[in-house]
Design a protein around this motif. Structure first.
Motif, PDB file in Angstrom:
ATOM      1  N   GLU A   1      -3.193  -0.536  12.897  1.00  0.00           N
ATOM      2  CA  GLU A   1      -4.240   0.243  12.239  1.00  0.00           C
ATOM      3  C   GLU A   1      -5.596   0.024  12.916  1.00  0.00           C
ATOM      4  N   ARG A   2      -5.876  -1.199  13.338  1.00  0.00           N
ATOM      5  CA  ARG A   2      -7.138  -1.456  14.044  1.00  0.00           C
ATOM      6  C   ARG A   2      -7.187  -0.693  15.356  1.00  0.00           C
ATOM      7  N   GLU A   3      -6.083  -0.709  16.076  1.00  0.00           N
ATOM      8  CA  GLU A   3      -6.058  -0.016  17.370  1.00  0.00           C
ATOM      9  C   GLU A   3      -6.219   1.492  17.203  1.00  0.00           C
ATOM     10  N   LEU A   4      -5.590   2.034  16.167  1.00  0.00           N
ATOM     11  CA  LEU A   4      -5.672   3.478  15.932  1.00  0.00           C
ATOM     12  C   LEU A   4      -6.972   3.882  15.253  1.00  0.00           C
ATOM     13  N   GLY A   5      -7.572   2.940  14.521  1.00  0.00           N
ATOM     14  CA  GLY A   5      -8.798   3.254  13.796  1.00  0.00           C
ATOM     15  C   GLY A   5      -8.561   4.074  12.544  1.00  0.00           C
ATOM     16  N   VAL A   6      -7.347   3.988  11.969  1.00  0.00           N
ATOM     17  CA  VAL A   6      -7.015   4.746  10.759  1.00  0.00           C
ATOM     18  C   VAL A   6      -6.203   3.857   9.828  1.00  0.00           C
ATOM     19  N   GLU A   7      -6.114   4.272   8.568  1.00  0.00           N
ATOM     20  CA  GLU A   7      -5.270   3.595   7.591  1.00  0.00           C
ATOM     21  C   GLU A   7      -3.944   4.327   7.515  1.00  0.00           C
ATOM     22  N   LEU A   8      -2.857   3.616   7.816  1.00  0.00           N
ATOM     23  CA  LEU A   8      -1.541   4.248   7.832  1.00  0.00           C
ATOM     24  C   LEU A   8      -0.873   4.249   6.465  1.00  0.00           C
ATOM     25  N   PHE A   9      -1.198   3.270   5.621  1.00  0.00           N
ATOM     26  CA  PHE A   9      -0.541   3.129   4.325  1.00  0.00           C
ATOM     27  C   PHE A   9      -1.577   2.953   3.217  1.00  0.00           C
ATOM     28  N   ALA A  10      -1.253   3.515   2.062  1.00  0.00           N
ATOM     29  CA  ALA A  10      -2.087   3.347   0.870  1.00  0.00           C
ATOM     30  C   ALA A  10      -1.305   2.552  -0.163  1.00  0.00           C
ATOM     31  N   ARG A  11      -1.983   1.653  -0.862  1.00  0.00           N
ATOM     32  CA  ARG A  11      -1.321   0.869  -1.907  1.00  0.00           C
ATOM     33  C   ARG A  11      -1.289   1.674  -3.203  1.00  0.00           C
ATOM     34  N   THR A  12      -0.103   1.770  -3.826  1.00  0.00           N
ATOM     35  CA  THR A  12       0.082   2.465  -5.092  1.00  0.00           C
ATOM     36  C   THR A  12       0.837   1.538  -6.031  1.00  0.00           C
ATOM     37  N   PRO A  13       0.889   1.888  -7.324  1.00  0.00           N
ATOM     38  CA  PRO A  13       1.647   1.035  -8.260  1.00  0.00           C
ATOM     39  C   PRO A  13       3.113   0.874  -7.898  1.00  0.00           C
ATOM     40  N   THR A  14       3.654   1.819  -7.142  1.00  0.00           N
ATOM     41  CA  THR A  14       5.077   1.746  -6.768  1.00  0.00           C
ATOM     42  C   THR A  14       5.296   1.162  -5.383  1.00  0.00           C
ATOM     43  N   GLY A  15       4.213   0.810  -4.675  1.00  0.00           N
ATOM     44  CA  GLY A  15       4.374   0.217  -3.359  1.00  0.00           C
ATOM     45  C   GLY A  15       3.496   0.880  -2.313  1.00  0.00           C
ATOM     46  N   LEU A  16       3.773   0.599  -1.051  1.00  0.00           N
ATOM     47  CA  LEU A  16       3.011   1.177   0.051  1.00  0.00           C
ATOM     48  C   LEU A  16       3.529   2.573   0.366  1.00  0.00           C
ATOM     49  N   VAL A  17       2.596   3.529   0.454  1.00  0.00           N
ATOM     50  CA  VAL A  17       2.942   4.924   0.722  1.00  0.00           C
ATOM     51  C   VAL A  17       2.150   5.391   1.933  1.00  0.00           C
ATOM     52  N   PRO A  18       2.778   6.059   2.900  1.00  0.00           N
ATOM     53  CA  PRO A  18       2.034   6.537   4.066  1.00  0.00           C
ATOM     54  C   PRO A  18       0.927   7.512   3.671  1.00  0.00           C
ATOM     55  N   THR A  19      -0.221   7.373   4.290  1.00  0.00           N
ATOM     56  CA  THR A  19      -1.298   8.332   4.108  1.00  0.00           C
ATOM     57  C   THR A  19      -0.950   9.621   4.847  1.00  0.00           C
ATOM     58  N   THR A  20      -1.790  10.635   4.707  1.00  0.00           N
ATOM     59  CA  THR A  20      -1.557  11.895   5.431  1.00  0.00           C
ATOM     60  C   THR A  20      -1.523  11.647   6.933  1.00  0.00           C
ATOM     61  N   VAL A  21      -2.496  10.869   7.416  1.00  0.00           N
ATOM     62  CA  VAL A  21      -2.514  10.517   8.842  1.00  0.00           C
ATOM     63  C   VAL A  21      -1.302   9.662   9.183  1.00  0.00           C
ATOM     64  N   GLY A  22      -0.940   8.774   8.258  1.00  0.00           N
ATOM     65  CA  GLY A  22       0.211   7.913   8.487  1.00  0.00           C
ATOM     66  C   GLY A  22       1.499   8.688   8.641  1.00  0.00           C
ATOM     67  N   ARG A  23       1.685   9.716   7.804  1.00  0.00           N
ATOM     68  CA  ARG A  23       2.912  10.531   7.903  1.00  0.00           C
ATOM     69  C   ARG A  23       2.996  11.224   9.251  1.00  0.00           C
ATOM     70  N   ALA A  24       1.863  11.747   9.721  1.00  0.00           N
ATOM     71  CA  ALA A  24       1.858  12.408  11.031  1.00  0.00           C
ATOM     72  C   ALA A  24       2.182  11.414  12.139  1.00  0.00           C
ATOM     73  N   PHE A  25       1.582  10.217  12.041  1.00  0.00           N
ATOM     74  CA  PHE A  25       1.848   9.178  13.041  1.00  0.00           C
ATOM     75  C   PHE A  25       3.311   8.759  13.018  1.00  0.00           C
ATOM     76  N   LEU A  26       3.887   8.590  11.830  1.00  0.00           N
ATOM     77  CA  LEU A  26       5.263   8.107  11.711  1.00  0.00           C
ATOM     78  C   LEU A  26       6.260   9.096  12.292  1.00  0.00           C
ATOM     79  N   ARG A  27       5.980  10.383  12.186  1.00  0.00           N
ATOM     80  CA  ARG A  27       6.888  11.373  12.805  1.00  0.00           C
ATOM     81  C   ARG A  27       6.965  11.158  14.306  1.00  0.00           C
ATOM     82  N   GLU A  28       5.814  10.939  14.930  1.00  0.00           N
ATOM     83  CA  GLU A  28       5.793  10.719  16.378  1.00  0.00           C
ATOM     84  C   GLU A  28       6.377   9.349  16.726  1.00  0.00           C
ATOM     85  N   ALA A  29       6.130   8.369  15.867  1.00  0.00           N
ATOM     86  CA  ALA A  29       6.692   7.039  16.102  1.00  0.00           C
ATOM     87  C   ALA A  29       8.208   7.083  16.057  1.00  0.00           C
ATOM     88  N   GLN A  30       8.769   7.860  15.106  1.00  0.00           N
ATOM     89  CA  GLN A  30      10.220   7.978  15.014  1.00  0.00           C
ATOM     90  C   GLN A  30      10.789   8.609  16.278  1.00  0.00           C
TER      91      GLN A  30
END
Length: 311
Positions: A40-69
């Motif tokens: 996250e520091r290298e990218l300069g963005v937050e990939l995950f948001a904390r929710t009552p049910t756990g860590l959920v990818p942010t909008t930017v995180g979802r886009a990043f994860l598609r490319e990571a996959q």
């Protein structure tokens, strides 16, 4: 950035927590936390948001994860190719199938592939939309896509055969007075249909457009097996590929006249490896409906309507 960071991020997204991701990866939890924070520091963005049910990818995180996959899949293929011996192949094969197509043919081909390459892990998922499958193929996420031909089909697609479509309805239905249902007799029929953006729903609309341009819809479903079962219980008729009819429902099936068929193609990723190439050849060896080579005599069959949808 490293592939390890990509894999850690994908594991966190899948498990919903750092602790569960660490257990999945069999590493210490601080290692996962450190890698995610560094990423996250290298990218300069937050990939995950904390929710009552756990860590959920942010909008930017979802886009990043598609490319990571996609990057992780490519790395796995590269490792598998490098480690492949004369008789041994290790790695993962990602296959996407357009819902309703190749239902009978794919299991046999995958079984033969498993016997040939027992250490290859195959991931298969269904997709309703040709447009989405085409997009995934273009991004290099898939090793092989099995789908109906459409206007966007790649020029290098491999034609495997055709799927014949059949009508399914409840026992004693008025359509079952003959061995074959005439398209003109379908006017006014209530239908169990599929999702609006699916290839299967596009086939139904194409079939009915001359006789019943505004079909009555009693329900929409996402799976062919569900459509067949609901039709069998008298909710309405449905139109599905013949190979998608579950065992035990064959007596509720009638082909249509003129014959309705859909070309089925396989699309391989560029620079395809030995596993996906072998799967393509195994799919070619499976039995596919051919409008020019019907099971009945040619004198008994009406000309085929071959559909190529734009969904």
């Amino acid at each position: 950035m490293s592939l390890r960071q990509f894999e850690y991020a994908l594991a966190v997204a899948e498990e919903g927590s750092v602790t569960a991701a660490a257990e999945l990866l069999r590493v210490a939890q601080p290692s996962v936390s450190q890698q995610i924070r560094g990423l996250e520091r290298e990218l300069g963005v937050e990939l995950f948001a904390r929710t009552p049910t756990g860590l959920v990818p942010t909008t930017v995180g979802r886009a990043f994860l598609r490319e990571a996959q996609a990057a992780v899949n490519a790395a796995r293929r590269a490792r598998a190719t490098a480690r492949a011996g004369a008789e041994e192949l290790v790695g993962e094969l990602v296959v996407a199938v357009q819902m309703g197509f190749g239902t009978r043919q794919l299991p046999g081909a995958l079984g033969a592939l498993r016997r040939r390459f027992p250490r290859v892990e195959v991931t298969v998922f269904e997709e309703t939309s040709s447009a989405e499958l085409e997009r995934l193929c273009r991004r290099g996420v898939l090793d092989l896509a099995l789908m109906a031909a459409c206007e966007r089909s790649p020029a290098d697609a491999h034609h495997l055969g055709d799927e014949e479509f059949v009508v399914v309805a409840a026992a004693g239905h008025r359509l079952f007075g003959a061995d074959r249902v005439e398209l003109r007799d379908l006017e006014g029929e209530p239908w169990v249909r599929f999702d609006r953006d699916s290839a299967l729903d596009g086939v139904l609309l194409n079939v009915l457009r001359n006789n019943d341009p505004t079909p009555t819809t009693v329900a929409r479903v996402s799976q062919t097996a569900t459509a067949v079962r609901w039709a069998a219980h008298g909710l309405g008729a449905t139109l599905v590929p013949a190979s998608a009819v579950p065992h035990g429902y064959e007596h509720l099936v009638r082909p249509v006249s003129p014959v309705v068929s859909q070309p089925v193609i396989a699309v391989l990723r560029s620079n395809a490896g030995p596993a996906e190439t072998a799967l393509l050849e195994l799919l070619r060896q499976e039995t596919w409906f051919e409008a020019a080579s019907p099971s009945a005599s040619l004198d008994e069959r009406a000309p085929a309507i071959e559909l190529s949808h734009s969904t």
